[in-house]
Design a protein around this motif. Structure first.
Motif, PDB file in Angstrom:
ATOM      1  N   GLY A 116      -4.636   2.618  -3.510  1.00  0.00           N
ATOM      2  CA  GLY A 116      -3.199   2.459  -3.174  1.00  0.00           C
ATOM      3  C   GLY A 116      -2.471   1.342  -2.964  1.00  0.00           C
ATOM      4  O   GLY A 116      -1.542   1.209  -2.418  1.00  0.00           O
ATOM      5  N   ARG A 117      -3.259   0.202  -3.278  1.00  0.00           N
ATOM      6  CA  ARG A 117      -2.845  -1.115  -3.387  1.00  0.00           C
ATOM      7  C   ARG A 117      -2.100  -1.804  -4.663  1.00  0.00           C
ATOM      8  O   ARG A 117      -3.137  -1.688  -5.197  1.00  0.00           O
ATOM      9  N   ALA A 118      -1.055  -2.446  -4.349  1.00  0.00           N
ATOM     10  CA  ALA A 118      -0.603  -3.532  -5.483  1.00  0.00           C
ATOM     11  C   ALA A 118      -0.412  -4.729  -4.859  1.00  0.00           C
ATOM     12  O   ALA A 118       0.179  -4.724  -4.004  1.00  0.00           O
ATOM     13  N   GLN A 119      -0.753  -5.877  -5.482  1.00  0.00           N
ATOM     14  CA  GLN A 119      -0.871  -7.224  -4.910  1.00  0.00           C
ATOM     15  C   GLN A 119      -0.224  -8.150  -5.945  1.00  0.00           C
ATOM     16  O   GLN A 119      -0.514  -8.157  -7.111  1.00  0.00           O
ATOM     17  N   PHE A 120       0.694  -8.814  -5.442  1.00  0.00           N
ATOM     18  CA  PHE A 120       1.322  -9.914  -6.129  1.00  0.00           C
ATOM     19  C   PHE A 120       1.304 -11.315  -5.638  1.00  0.00           C
ATOM     20  O   PHE A 120       1.499 -11.362  -4.454  1.00  0.00           O
ATOM     21  N   SER A 121       0.564 -12.316  -6.201  1.00  0.00           N
ATOM     22  CA  SER A 121       0.157 -13.504  -5.753  1.00  0.00           C
ATOM     23  C   SER A 121       0.928 -14.580  -6.586  1.00  0.00           C
ATOM     24  O   SER A 121       1.550 -14.509  -7.500  1.00  0.00           O
ATOM     25  N   GLY A 122       0.769 -15.861  -6.067  1.00  0.00           N
ATOM     26  CA  GLY A 122       1.217 -16.860  -6.528  1.00  0.00           C
ATOM     27  C   GLY A 122       2.827 -17.269  -6.380  1.00  0.00           C
ATOM     28  O   GLY A 122       3.471 -17.983  -7.202  1.00  0.00           O
ATOM     29  N   LEU A 123       3.420 -16.493  -5.239  1.00  0.00           N
ATOM     30  CA  LEU A 123       4.666 -16.857  -5.063  1.00  0.00           C
ATOM     31  C   LEU A 123       5.035 -18.248  -4.373  1.00  0.00           C
ATOM     32  O   LEU A 123       4.371 -18.491  -3.437  1.00  0.00           O
ATOM     33  N   LYS A 124       6.083 -18.863  -4.759  1.00  0.00           N
ATOM     34  CA  LYS A 124       6.585 -19.966  -4.142  1.00  0.00           C
ATOM     35  C   LYS A 124       7.213 -19.969  -2.832  1.00  0.00           C
ATOM     36  O   LYS A 124       7.653 -18.892  -2.651  1.00  0.00           O
ATOM     37  N   PRO A 125       6.795 -20.861  -1.834  1.00  0.00           N
ATOM     38  CA  PRO A 125       7.576 -20.652  -0.610  1.00  0.00           C
ATOM     39  C   PRO A 125       9.215 -20.850  -0.934  1.00  0.00           C
ATOM     40  O   PRO A 125       9.548 -21.453  -1.727  1.00  0.00           O
ATOM     41  N   GLY A 126       9.790 -19.826  -0.079  1.00  0.00           N
ATOM     42  CA  GLY A 126      11.218 -19.879  -0.319  1.00  0.00           C
ATOM     43  C   GLY A 126      11.456 -18.610  -0.722  1.00  0.00           C
ATOM     44  O   GLY A 126      12.921 -18.341  -0.998  1.00  0.00           O
ATOM     45  N   SER A 127      10.707 -18.195  -1.710  1.00  0.00           N
ATOM     46  CA  SER A 127      11.142 -17.216  -2.750  1.00  0.00           C
ATOM     47  C   SER A 127      11.373 -15.770  -1.978  1.00  0.00           C
ATOM     48  O   SER A 127      10.823 -15.766  -0.950  1.00  0.00           O
ATOM     49  N   ARG A 128      12.482 -14.973  -2.344  1.00  0.00           N
ATOM     50  CA  ARG A 128      12.434 -13.628  -1.564  1.00  0.00           C
ATOM     51  C   ARG A 128      12.276 -12.665  -2.458  1.00  0.00           C
ATOM     52  O   ARG A 128      12.389 -12.690  -3.681  1.00  0.00           O
ATOM     53  N   VAL A 129      11.589 -11.648  -1.609  1.00  0.00           N
ATOM     54  CA  VAL A 129      10.933 -10.536  -2.226  1.00  0.00           C
ATOM     55  C   VAL A 129      11.031  -9.244  -1.713  1.00  0.00           C
ATOM     56  O   VAL A 129      11.406  -9.187  -0.381  1.00  0.00           O
ATOM     57  N   LYS A 130      10.962  -8.242  -2.462  1.00  0.00           N
ATOM     58  CA  LYS A 130      11.543  -6.824  -2.015  1.00  0.00           C
ATOM     59  C   LYS A 130      10.599  -5.983  -2.961  1.00  0.00           C
ATOM     60  O   LYS A 130      10.497  -6.230  -4.174  1.00  0.00           O
ATOM     61  N   ALA A 131       9.773  -4.966  -2.454  1.00  0.00           N
ATOM     62  CA  ALA A 131       8.938  -4.093  -3.054  1.00  0.00           C
ATOM     63  C   ALA A 131       9.752  -2.782  -3.072  1.00  0.00           C
ATOM     64  O   ALA A 131      10.203  -2.246  -2.166  1.00  0.00           O
ATOM     65  N   SER A 132       9.320  -1.959  -4.194  1.00  0.00           N
ATOM     66  CA  SER A 132       9.880  -0.627  -4.125  1.00  0.00           C
ATOM     67  C   SER A 132       8.842   0.366  -4.963  1.00  0.00           C
ATOM     68  O   SER A 132       8.431  -0.151  -5.920  1.00  0.00           O
ATOM     69  N   ALA A 133       8.958   1.652  -4.549  1.00  0.00           N
ATOM     70  CA  ALA A 133       8.195   2.626  -5.582  1.00  0.00           C
ATOM     71  C   ALA A 133       8.738   4.000  -5.449  1.00  0.00           C
ATOM     72  O   ALA A 133       9.601   4.397  -4.557  1.00  0.00           O
TER      73      ALA A 133
ATOM     74  N   LEU B  20      -2.496   6.561  -2.598  1.00  0.00           N
ATOM     75  CA  LEU B  20      -1.748   7.114  -4.051  1.00  0.00           C
ATOM     76  C   LEU B  20      -2.267   5.953  -5.068  1.00  0.00           C
ATOM     77  O   LEU B  20      -1.650   4.931  -5.019  1.00  0.00           O
ATOM     78  N   ALA B  21      -2.933   6.409  -5.920  1.00  0.00           N
ATOM     79  CA  ALA B  21      -3.471   5.447  -7.024  1.00  0.00           C
ATOM     80  C   ALA B  21      -2.609   5.562  -8.058  1.00  0.00           C
ATOM     81  O   ALA B  21      -1.796   6.745  -8.310  1.00  0.00           O
ATOM     82  N   GLY B  22      -2.409   4.611  -9.116  1.00  0.00           N
ATOM     83  CA  GLY B  22      -1.448   4.835 -10.255  1.00  0.00           C
ATOM     84  C   GLY B  22      -0.072   4.608 -10.003  1.00  0.00           C
ATOM     85  O   GLY B  22       0.683   5.149 -11.001  1.00  0.00           O
ATOM     86  N   VAL B  23       0.427   4.469  -8.963  1.00  0.00           N
ATOM     87  CA  VAL B  23       1.944   4.412  -8.634  1.00  0.00           C
ATOM     88  C   VAL B  23       2.368   2.968  -9.109  1.00  0.00           C
ATOM     89  O   VAL B  23       1.874   2.000  -8.492  1.00  0.00           O
ATOM     90  N   PRO B  24       3.396   3.117  -9.989  1.00  0.00           N
ATOM     91  CA  PRO B  24       4.163   1.849 -10.354  1.00  0.00           C
ATOM     92  C   PRO B  24       5.024   1.235  -8.962  1.00  0.00           C
ATOM     93  O   PRO B  24       5.875   2.103  -8.557  1.00  0.00           O
TER      94      PRO B  24
ATOM     95  N   ARG C  72       1.001  -1.032   0.019  1.00  0.00           N
ATOM     96  CA  ARG C  72      -0.188  -0.077   0.063  1.00  0.00           C
ATOM     97  C   ARG C  72       0.937   1.272   0.110  1.00  0.00           C
ATOM     98  O   ARG C  72       1.902   1.485   0.906  1.00  0.00           O
ATOM     99  N   VAL C  73       0.820   2.017  -0.914  1.00  0.00           N
ATOM    100  CA  VAL C  73       1.525   3.265  -1.152  1.00  0.00           C
ATOM    101  C   VAL C  73       0.670   4.328  -0.675  1.00  0.00           C
ATOM    102  O   VAL C  73      -0.480   4.707  -1.123  1.00  0.00           O
ATOM    103  N   ILE C  74       1.082   5.291   0.462  1.00  0.00           N
ATOM    104  CA  ILE C  74       0.345   6.425   0.960  1.00  0.00           C
ATOM    105  C   ILE C  74       1.469   7.726   0.968  1.00  0.00           C
ATOM    106  O   ILE C  74       2.523   7.463   0.647  1.00  0.00           O
ATOM    107  N   ARG C  75       0.662   8.768   1.178  1.00  0.00           N
ATOM    108  CA  ARG C  75       1.344  10.115   1.484  1.00  0.00           C
ATOM    109  C   ARG C  75       1.083  10.576   2.896  1.00  0.00           C
ATOM    110  O   ARG C  75      -0.135  11.044   3.091  1.00  0.00           O
ATOM    111  N   GLY C  76       2.321  10.345   3.868  1.00  0.00           N
ATOM    112  CA  GLY C  76       1.967  10.895   5.088  1.00  0.00           C
ATOM    113  C   GLY C  76       0.960   9.965   5.965  1.00  0.00           C
ATOM    114  O   GLY C  76       1.394   9.719   6.996  1.00  0.00           O
TER     115      GLY C  76
END
Length: 344
Positions: free
Chosen positions: A81-98, A59-63, A49-53
């Motif tokens: 303000g949400r982006a959701q990634f599904s179907g990740l396998k156990p043990g996968s290493r994930v990092k998000a940025s915007a 914040l909608a439409g943010v990559p 979820r991406v927010i300001r303050g």
């Protein structure tokens, strides 16, 4: 002892105060990018979820870039303000940025396990610094006339220890104004009739003092909370003690906790709910109720208290009195006086 009593109920207090977190929310930028395991999300799902303050500014439409085991996938935030990634396998290493207005926001890296994860990426609110400076300026200004309340952090705690019933008041004196307020004199808390050994304990404001059967808190009161913690012994006879307290300011919510001993219980016409719980092996009684107006007595009966039967003492006193009376009668009765010798 006060610290131990408060620690025993701390988890429960936090849970009961959850409804008030919106008014006491910490700086969300300190939470930005911290992973929150989410059992309500399917395993292998990461929600950002991406927010300001604050949460009011989604914040909608943010990559949002999801870096999964070295491979990047970009998804845009929706209207919430949400982006959701599904179907990740156990043990996968994930990092998000915007990136928001040139500010790079990054999450901590997580390893997918048996739950989903949520992240908040909080961008800087350009007006936040100006608002904070204005609030600091007003808080340091002169006091104005106003009122205070006993805020939702206030509570009453009972503990039976060493053959004494101890009562603790945790009082959060709340000034909701943005400036210091003068209530026209000190805030005086008169202790219940018979209270013994009233004292202030850990983390109490230096504005407070214990003076015999009362606690006095001098103003002015700063914006926010002035904390006052009080301890006293409540004498009782028999299995029941009665606590009756009048508050000098409105109590926003009644919260009562007892560290349960034996058959201890608590009742009050002002309780709207009562339940039992165990925290860290300590049985607790938890009761809540609605707000109480200033000057309205709070009455709680604490039942099932350990006590010593009074009849042996009464019998001993009666026996001692009877023995004393018999002794006096024997000393002064006519038949016990010595006969005088007859005159020659």
């Amino acid at each position: 002892m006060m610290r131990a009593a408060i620690a025993a109920v701390a988890c429960v207090v936090v849970a009961l105060a959850a409804a008030h977190l919106h008014a006491q929310m910490p700086d969300l930028r300190q939470m930005s990018g911290v992973p929150l395991p989410a059992s309500d999300l399917p395993a292998g799902t990461v929600s950002v979820r991406v927010i300001r303050g604050n949460f009011a500014n989604n914040l909608a439409g943010v990559p949002v870039e999801f870096l999964v085991d070295g491979k990047t996938t970009t998804l845009n935030t929706d209207a919430q303000g949400r982006a959701q990634f599904s179907g990740l396998k156990p043990g996968s290493r994930v990092k998000a940025s915007a990136t928001v207005d040139g500010e790079r926001l990054e999450s901590q890296e997580v390893t997918i396990e048996q739950t989903g994860f949520r992240f908040v990426l909080a961008a800087l609110d350009p007006d936040a610094a100006a608002r904070a400076a204005d609030e600091q300026r007003q808080a340091a200004g002169p006091a104005t006339g106003g009122a205070v309340v006993l805020g939702p952090g206030s509570r009453v705690i009972a503990e039976f220890s060493n053959d004494q019933l101890l009562i603790f008041y945790v009082l959060s004196i709340l000034n909701t104004a943005r400036t210091p307020v003068d209530i026209g004199g000190p805030l005086i808390v008169e202790m219940p009739t018979g209270a013994r050994g009233t004292s202030l304990i850990e983390d109490s404001s230096p504005q407070a003092s214990a003076n015999g059967p009362r606690v006095i808190v001098t103003g002015p009161f700063k914006p926010g909370t002035t904390q006052v913690n009080v301890r006293f012994e409540l004498p009782y006879s028999g299995p029941t003690a009665v606590l009756e307290q009048r508050w000098p300011a409105p109590l926003q919510q009644l919260q009562f906790f007892a560290l349960k001993t034996g058959q201890m219980g608590a009742t009050s016409p002002q309780f709207s709910s009562t339940q039992s719980a165990t925290e860290q092996g300590q049985p607790l009684i938890i009761a809540t109720g609605p707000a109480i107006a200033a000057g309205t007595p709070l009455r709680i009966e604490i039942t099932g208290l350990p006590h010593h039967a009074r009849w042996p003492r009464i019998v001993a006193l009666v026996a001692a009195g009877a023995i004393a009376c018999l002794g006096l009668w024997a000393a002064f009765a006519p038949g016990t006086r010595r006969a005088r010798p007859l005159a020659a």
